[in-house]
Write a protein that holds these residues in place. Structure first.
Motif: not given
Length: 207
Positions: A24-40
């Motif tokens: 998800w990106v904040d259009p005002a800044t270009g900064y964002g949030v990411n969600v990830a899932v990994n094994e182990g």
């Protein structure tokens, strides 16, 4: 086809999702949030039993890539997570820095991370604004660079310094470090964790 639901949801008001990706990106800044899932498991399970051990472990693990600014063990959406604030060199600008606030949900066989990220040093940016202003205010103090609070003997790829203090965030609300901390608070307050992730066995240590 609708985008899949991520294992961690948060208040996305004001953000734009990048298609079906977990970004998800904040259009005002270009900064964002990411969600990830990994094994182990993501790190040594023994770290979860003692906060000082966890903090030193993360500081040492990340020292070669940047610098851990904060690390804590926090409740998160009904489970628990390791919260980290970190900085690392910008890969495309030697004077720039990437900042991130990360919640890592540590389960025995899988881990999930939700990361708020922002960069200083993108093309066209003037880097070092926060540091330059604080130098002027504080008189370029000799103790600008500080021993790492979690491992005073540790040498990190980026120094731990007085400008990292959250007390200065209000003076620089648009700086990426201030932004990721603010988004970290927002995520912490609004996050929900999907049952299929929340109900997995814990990694170790007290809940």
């Amino acid at each position: 086809m609708s985008a899949p639901h991520p294992p961690i949801a948060f208040d996305t008001t004001g953000f734009e999702r990048e298609g079906a990706s977990p970004v998800w990106v904040d259009p005002a800044t270009g900064y964002g949030v990411n969600v990830a899932v990994n094994e182990g498991p993501p790190f040594n399970a023994a770290w979860m039993a003692d906060l000082a051990t966890l903090r030193r472990g993360f500081a040492e693990m990340f020292a070669g890539r940047g610098c851990i600014i904060e690390a804590d063990l926090v409740p998160f959406g009904g489970v628990r997570a390791v919260y980290q604030v970190m900085k690392m060199p910008h890969p495309r600008n030697p004077r720039g820095t990437i900042f991130a606030a990360v919640f890592t949900l540590t389960k025995a066989t899988r881990y999930a991370q939700i990361t708020a990220f922002g960069a200083e040093g993108n093309p066209g940016d003037f880097t070092g604004i926060r540091e330059t202003a604080l130098f002027a205010k504080l008189g370029r103090p000799d103790n600008w660079i500080l021993p790492h609070p979690y491992a005073p003997d540790l040498k990190t790829a980026l120094p731990f310094h007085r400008g990292d203090d959250p007390a200065f965030d209000a003076q620089f609300p648009d700086h990426p470090l201030s932004w990721v901390r603010a988004q970290g608070r927002r995520i912490h307050q609004t996050a929900t964790v999907a049952p299929e992730l929340a109900n997995l066995p814990e990694l170790a240590g007290p809940v």
